[in-house]
Design an enzyme around this catalytic site. Structure first.
Site, PDB file in Angstrom:
ATOM      1  N   VAL A   1       8.983   2.449   1.215  1.00 31.08           N
ATOM      2  CA  VAL A   1       7.636   2.206   0.704  1.00 31.08           C
ATOM      3  C   VAL A   1       7.675   1.243  -0.482  1.00 31.08           C
ATOM      4  O   VAL A   1       6.793   0.390  -0.633  1.00 31.08           O
ATOM      5  CB  VAL A   1       6.956   3.528   0.314  1.00 31.08           C
ATOM      6  CG1 VAL A   1       5.626   3.281  -0.388  1.00 31.08           C
ATOM      7  CG2 VAL A   1       6.738   4.396   1.555  1.00 31.08           C
ATOM      8  N   GLU A   2       8.705   1.358  -1.300  1.00 28.50           N
ATOM      9  CA  GLU A   2       8.802   0.513  -2.489  1.00 28.50           C
ATOM     10  C   GLU A   2       9.139  -0.935  -2.145  1.00 28.50           C
ATOM     11  O   GLU A   2       8.545  -1.866  -2.699  1.00 28.50           O
ATOM     12  CB  GLU A   2       9.877   1.062  -3.440  1.00 28.50           C
ATOM     13  CG  GLU A   2       9.500   2.345  -4.157  1.00 28.50           C
ATOM     14  CD  GLU A   2       8.499   2.116  -5.279  1.00 28.50           C
ATOM     15  OE1 GLU A   2       8.132   0.952  -5.536  1.00 28.50           O
ATOM     16  OE2 GLU A   2       8.071   3.107  -5.893  1.00 28.50           O
ATOM     17  N   SER A   3      10.115  -1.141  -1.275  1.00 26.05           N
ATOM     18  CA  SER A   3      10.639  -2.501  -1.089  1.00 26.05           C
ATOM     19  C   SER A   3      10.867  -2.901   0.358  1.00 26.05           C
ATOM     20  O   SER A   3      11.309  -4.020   0.607  1.00 26.05           O
ATOM     21  CB  SER A   3      11.963  -2.637  -1.845  1.00 26.05           C
ATOM     22  OG  SER A   3      12.968  -1.832  -1.232  1.00 26.05           O
TER      23      SER A   3
ATOM     24  N   ILE B   1      11.292   6.558  -0.080  1.00 27.68           N
ATOM     25  CA  ILE B   1      10.857   5.878  -1.303  1.00 27.68           C
ATOM     26  C   ILE B   1      11.253   4.404  -1.251  1.00 27.68           C
ATOM     27  O   ILE B   1      10.443   3.517  -1.560  1.00 27.68           O
ATOM     28  CB  ILE B   1      11.467   6.561  -2.544  1.00 27.68           C
ATOM     29  CG1 ILE B   1      10.858   7.954  -2.736  1.00 27.68           C
ATOM     30  CG2 ILE B   1      11.251   5.705  -3.797  1.00 27.68           C
ATOM     31  CD1 ILE B   1      11.546   8.784  -3.808  1.00 27.68           C
TER      32      ILE B   1
ATOM     33  N   TYR C   1       0.283   5.867  -2.582  1.00 29.39           N
ATOM     34  CA  TYR C   1       1.751   5.853  -2.596  1.00 29.39           C
ATOM     35  C   TYR C   1       2.309   7.223  -2.220  1.00 29.39           C
ATOM     36  O   TYR C   1       3.226   7.320  -1.388  1.00 29.39           O
ATOM     37  CB  TYR C   1       2.234   5.448  -3.990  1.00 29.39           C
ATOM     38  CG  TYR C   1       3.719   5.491  -4.179  1.00 29.39           C
ATOM     39  CD1 TYR C   1       4.530   4.438  -3.780  1.00 29.39           C
ATOM     40  CD2 TYR C   1       4.333   6.602  -4.770  1.00 29.39           C
ATOM     41  CE1 TYR C   1       5.905   4.473  -3.957  1.00 29.39           C
ATOM     42  CE2 TYR C   1       5.707   6.649  -4.948  1.00 29.39           C
ATOM     43  CZ  TYR C   1       6.490   5.577  -4.544  1.00 29.39           C
ATOM     44  OH  TYR C   1       7.853   5.629  -4.718  1.00 29.39           O
TER      45      TYR C   1
END
Length: 257
Positions: A94-96, A91, A228
């Site tokens: 993928v997020e940051s 997570i 996502y």
């Protein structure tokens, strides 16, 4: 509103071809094996953004465990039965891309890209003073608490499927997911299967769909959310494969000392 047959047609379109996927998996495994060997030999240890105590913990962990990021020690510390530490890492990637200073176009911030309203709401539930400056450890703790809450919302779905609903809600909010589930129920589609629900969720950008009386939260473009979920799941599978190979290499090295 599209008829049930339209949804079934869309679902047929989402099925993958077995032989093609198998060859892709073989390529990924070979590539991953090479990457793991490189990680095993080099063992990166960039922990500049962690505190001194976290640096020490991370250095100890990288001597025994697969290295994914400088934040592995935090992922391991706060992971629970709901969310494996490698899923937290997936997570965050993928997020940051593990950038603690990242900020999205909609205002999500930090390593785990939590929206400010959600961040403060979770702090209140955790009895954590809201006066504390946002930091990496709090980001991970808040993300885990939020994922636990999402797991509770979808507790009626089996664990293997539930993570998809949690990820979709983490990205796009749970309201539209429940809209899609109400539509699925109305039209006889399995609302407990992500692959069955996904085409309905994607149809929520169509006025003929989101104006249905069972839809309470209006229009929703699910493109980013569906993408996502796919990206996080792929990254998680990659990390799981890396860990298995890493453990095999560790065992081989130990047996050949």
């Amino acid at each position: 509103m599209q008829q049930k047959s339209d949804f079934r047609y869309l679902m047929e379109e989402t099925k993958y071809n077995g032989p093609e996927m198998n060859s892709r998996k073989l390529f990924v495994l070979i590539l991953t094996a090479a990457l793991i060997l490189m990680l095993f030999l080099t063992r990166p240890g960039n922990t500049d953004s962690l505190s001194d105590s976290d640096k020490g913990t991370t250095q100890q962990l990288t001597e025994q465990y697969l290295y994914i990021s400088p934040f592995d020690s935090l992922f391991r510390l706060y992971a629970d039965s709901v969310c494996d530490w490698k899923m937290l890492a997936a997570i965050a990637y993928v997020e940051s891309k593990f950038d603690t200073t990242a900020k999205s176009h909609v205002g999500a911030m930090g390593l785990m890209q939590i929206m400010p309203a959600t961040y403060h709401h979770m702090l209140a539930k955790m009895d954590v003073p809201d006066t504390l400056a946002q930091n990496v450890e709090l980001d991970v703790r808040v993300a885990v608490r939020y994922l636990d809450e999402l797991s509770g919302l979808f507790s009626f779905i089996n664990e293997n499927e539930r993570i998809n609903y949690m990820l979709a809600s983490y990205n796009g909010g749970s309201n539209h997911i429940f809209d899609a589930m109400r539509l699925a129920r109305k039209y006889g589609v399995n609302r407990y299967s992500w692959s069955s629900l996904r085409p309905i969720l994607e149809s929520l950008s169509d006025s003929a769909v989101y104006n249905d009386s069972v839809c309470l939260f209006g229009k929703f473009d699910a493109t980013e959310t569906v993408n996502y979920v796919n990206r996080v799941n792929r990254k998680y599978k990659e990390y799981r494969s890396q860990e298995l190979m890493f453990l095999a290499l560790e065992k081989y090295a130990e047996n050949n000392k």
